[in-house]
Design an enzyme around this catalytic site. Structure first.
Site, PDB file in Angstrom:
ATOM      1  N   ARG A 104     -46.787   6.949 -19.743  1.00  6.61           N
ATOM      2  CA  ARG A 104     -45.788   8.016 -19.817  1.00  6.61           C
ATOM      3  C   ARG A 104     -45.544   8.343 -21.280  1.00  6.61           C
ATOM      4  NH1 ARG A 104     -39.357   7.611 -18.306  1.00  6.61           N
ATOM      5  NH2 ARG A 104     -39.250   7.056 -20.498  1.00  6.61           N
ATOM      6  N   TYR A 109     -34.039  11.931 -24.660  1.00  8.65           N
ATOM      7  CA  TYR A 109     -34.244  10.881 -23.675  1.00  8.65           C
ATOM      8  C   TYR A 109     -35.590  10.166 -23.903  1.00  8.65           C
ATOM      9  CZ  TYR A 109     -35.896   8.481 -19.696  1.00  8.65           C
ATOM     10  OH  TYR A 109     -36.460   7.500 -18.934  1.00  8.65           O
ATOM     11  N   ASP A 127     -41.375  12.439 -18.167  1.00  7.56           N
ATOM     12  CA  ASP A 127     -40.075  12.479 -17.494  1.00  7.56           C
ATOM     13  C   ASP A 127     -39.190  13.535 -18.159  1.00  7.56           C
ATOM     14  OD1 ASP A 127     -37.690  11.996 -16.215  1.00  7.56           O
ATOM     15  OD2 ASP A 127     -37.694   9.825 -16.558  1.00  7.56           O
ATOM     16  N   HIS A 156     -36.151  14.275 -17.002  1.00 11.54           N
ATOM     17  CA  HIS A 156     -34.796  13.752 -16.846  1.00 11.54           C
ATOM     18  C   HIS A 156     -33.804  14.814 -16.392  1.00 11.54           C
ATOM     19  CE1 HIS A 156     -32.184  10.165 -17.848  1.00 11.54           C
ATOM     20  NE2 HIS A 156     -33.299   9.612 -17.424  1.00 11.54           N
ATOM     21  N   GLU A 175     -41.992  14.319 -13.949  1.00  8.26           N
ATOM     22  CA  GLU A 175     -40.884  13.675 -13.223  1.00  8.26           C
ATOM     23  C   GLU A 175     -39.553  14.382 -13.457  1.00  8.26           C
ATOM     24  OE1 GLU A 175     -40.507   9.581 -14.397  1.00  8.26           O
ATOM     25  OE2 GLU A 175     -38.412   9.506 -13.772  1.00  8.26           O
ATOM     26  N   GLU A 221     -35.401   8.747  -8.620  1.00  9.25           N
ATOM     27  CA  GLU A 221     -34.827   7.480  -9.090  1.00  9.25           C
ATOM     28  C   GLU A 221     -33.322   7.407  -8.857  1.00  9.25           C
ATOM     29  OE1 GLU A 221     -36.159   7.785 -13.167  1.00  9.25           O
ATOM     30  OE2 GLU A 221     -34.129   8.175 -13.839  1.00  9.25           O
ATOM     31  N   ARG A 236     -39.589   8.575  -5.824  1.00  4.11           N
ATOM     32  CA  ARG A 236     -39.255   7.464  -6.729  1.00  4.11           C
ATOM     33  C   ARG A 236     -38.009   6.674  -6.317  1.00  4.11           C
ATOM     34  NH1 ARG A 236     -40.844   6.481 -11.351  1.00  4.11           N
ATOM     35  NH2 ARG A 236     -38.914   6.570 -12.572  1.00  4.11           N
ATOM     36  N   GLU A 250     -43.714   2.060 -11.827  1.00  3.05           N
ATOM     37  CA  GLU A 250     -43.300   2.058 -13.232  1.00  3.05           C
ATOM     38  C   GLU A 250     -43.131   0.613 -13.719  1.00  3.05           C
ATOM     39  OE1 GLU A 250     -39.539   4.002 -13.907  1.00  3.05           O
ATOM     40  OE2 GLU A 250     -39.941   4.286 -16.039  1.00  3.05           O
ATOM     41  N   TRP A 292     -27.857  14.763 -18.637  1.00  3.58           N
ATOM     42  CA  TRP A 292     -28.456  13.906 -19.656  1.00  3.58           C
ATOM     43  C   TRP A 292     -29.844  13.471 -19.208  1.00  3.58           C
ATOM     44  CZ3 TRP A 292     -29.774   8.593 -19.101  1.00  3.58           C
ATOM     45  CH2 TRP A 292     -30.438   8.068 -20.242  1.00  3.58           C
TER      46      TRP A 292
HETATM   47  O1  EZ4 Z   1     -32.904   6.889 -17.559  1.00  5.98           O
HETATM   48  O2  EZ4 Z   1     -32.949   3.973 -15.520  1.00  5.98           O
HETATM   49  O3  EZ4 Z   1     -37.865   6.984 -15.407  1.00  5.98           O
HETATM   50  N1  EZ4 Z   1     -36.985   6.324 -15.871  1.00  5.98           N
HETATM   51  C1  EZ4 Z   1     -35.759   6.746 -16.208  1.00  5.98           C
HETATM   52  C2  EZ4 Z   1     -34.788   5.683 -16.679  1.00  5.98           C
HETATM   53  C3  EZ4 Z   1     -33.332   6.079 -16.513  1.00  5.98           C
HETATM   54  C4  EZ4 Z   1     -32.473   4.837 -16.509  1.00  5.98           C
HETATM   55  C5  EZ4 Z   1     -31.009   5.182 -16.254  1.00  5.98           C
HETATM   56  O4  EZ4 Z   1     -30.278   4.031 -16.027  1.00  5.98           O
HETATM   57  O5  EZ4 Z   1     -35.463   7.907 -16.120  1.00  5.98           O
HETATM   58  O6  EZ4 Z   1     -35.058   5.353 -18.016  1.00  5.98           O
HETATM   59 CO    CO Z   2     -36.933   8.877 -14.819  1.00  7.81          CO
END
Ligand code: EZ4
Ligand code: CO
Length: 404
Positions: free
Chosen positions: A148, A160, A211, A213, A237, A263, A284, A340, A404
């Site tokens: 990743r 992030y 990712d 996010h 992702e 997630e 996920r 992961e 976030w």
């Molecule tokens: O930000 O688990 O793909 N992984 C992620 C993680 C999340 C954290 C938040 O607690 O997006 O790093």
């Molecule tokens: Co993630």
């Protein structure tokens, strides 16, 4: 009947907070489950301590499905991350007990091995494209087949997935949430360059992932997916949040970049439309946050009918107990995609004793009876809980709150 005699919650902070449930039976066999919900840990600890444990004492540890239904239906108030993490902890501990009693590694109880080992992906991060790719090359040399890539965005102070210094990335970084600034425009301009360079430096044989996010709107995600198509990502992702699952219809209409999300899901009801309409490629949802092995089986089997594969969350804020349980699950189910892998620190593994192994890009859960992860309670007691929050985000232009 294998009577549950005692159960207790163990909160420990070896570098970050973990909540663990230990269930003991009258035969002396015990099991452990993970109940960690990053940034809201004590809510789950109390849910277990004050509301679940009193109902467990005296029950038959072998009746996993019945206890799951008792806790899910019996609360009257359904779902949500706190409830479903608490149920997950009980479920993991009970599967651990059953597999120990059977003298078998957990994956044998879940149908036996569907594969030899578990493909995992790692994280490569850096402030610049160069730093990120240097980190990626290091991981490729360690044997990882899937990486990743997350890089800093020019013009933004932080983003992030990118650590402040050289240390491993740990998002729950402050006593009160850190406020970051975000610009979708700057991000959207810089990301394709990372993957163009990534392919050039890393070659065609390594799987590349990213990712987002949950930071985009559906039409922005559609644009980004299109821009990244030449670099053939394994997945993109969390492009958008899925408060409205129909968001993904828009993205899907425009791009062939494979999509992953889940997630933060805690139930099949967070992804039923996504799966049934084949709007995603990887789910996920994790064992710890989505009701344990019992509920994840339902999600995974449902997803299999629609060509959706699993790609479980495996960040370091999920304890090694979740990682161990996930690896057994990954071994057994047919529609496994990828797992992961963010290695836990030595300090964390001095408390959580693991048996799983990594070799040449793949992991194996081991043949130890149960899920194969145990907690050293004496060591755990040395690290008391420390409040820690995930950061929050505001738009660089205007300062409104955003994901976030
Ligand atoms: O930000 O688990 O793909 N992984 C992620 C993680 C999340 C954290 C938040 O607690 O997006 O790093
Ligand atoms: Co993630």
């Amino acid at each position: 009947m294998l009577k549950i005699e005692a159960a207790r919650v163990i909160v420990s902070s070896p570098g970050r907070n973990f909540v663990t449930l230990k269930i003991e039976t009258k035969d002396g066999v015990y099991g452990v489950g993970d109940a960690t919900l990053n940034g809201r840990e004590l809510a789950v600890a109390s849910y277990l301590q004050d509301h679940v444990i009193p109902c467990l004492i005296g029950r038959d540890a072998h009746r996993i499905e019945d206890i799951w239904q008792f806790l899910y239906r019996g609360a009257y108030w359904r779902r949500g991350p706190v409830t479903m993490s608490a149920i997950a902890a009980v479920d993991m501990a009970l599967w651990d007990i059953k597999a120990k009693v059977a003298g078998l590694p957990l994956y044998q109880l879940l149908g036996g091995a569907s594969r030899d080992n578990v493909l995992v992906y790692c994280h490569a991060n850096g402030k610049t494209i160069e730093d990120t790719l240097e980190d990626a090359v290091k991981h490729k040399e360690m044997g990882y087949k899937a990486i990743r890539l997350q890089a800093g965005v020019p013009g933004l102070k932080s983003t992030y997935g990118v650590p402040k210094g050289k240390e491993a990335y740990e998002p729950a970084d402050a006593d009160i949430p850190t406020e970051n600034l975000w610009s979708t425009e700057k991000y959207m301009r810089s990301l394709p360059k990372l993957f163009e360079e990534g392919r050039r430096v890393l070659g065609d044989d390594v799987h590349l992932l990213h990712d987002v996010h949950h930071r985009l709107t559906p039409i922005e995600a559609a644009r980004l997916g299109k821009d990244l198509e030449p670099y053939r990502l394994f997945w993109l992702e969390d492009t958008v949040d899925d408060d409205n699952q129909e968001n993904f219809r828009i993205i899907r209409k425009h791009t062939t970049t494979p999509l992953a999300i889940g997630e933060i899901f805690n139930s099949i009801w967070d992804c039923r439309t996504l799966i049934q309409e084949q709007l995603i490629d990887y789910i996920r949802a994790t064992i710890v946050h989505a009701g344990g092995i019992t509920h994840l089986r339902q999600i995974a089997h449902f997803a299999d009918l629609f060509n959706v594969k699993t790609g479980f969350h495996g960040a370091t804020d999920l304890s090694p107990i979740t990682m161990a349980s996930a690896l057994h699950f990954d071994m057994a189910i047919h529609n496994f995609g990828i797992q992961e892998h963010m290695p836990h620190s030595e300090q964390m593994e001095s408390i959580f004793k693991v048996n799983y192994t990594f070799e040449d890009g793949f992991m194996h859960p081991s043949e130890t009876p149960g899920h194969g992860c145990d907690i050293d309670e004496k060591e755990a007691a040395k690290y008391p809980y420390k409040r820690a929050y995930l950061p929050v985000n505001r738009l660089e232009q205007g300062g409104a709150m955003c994901n976030w």
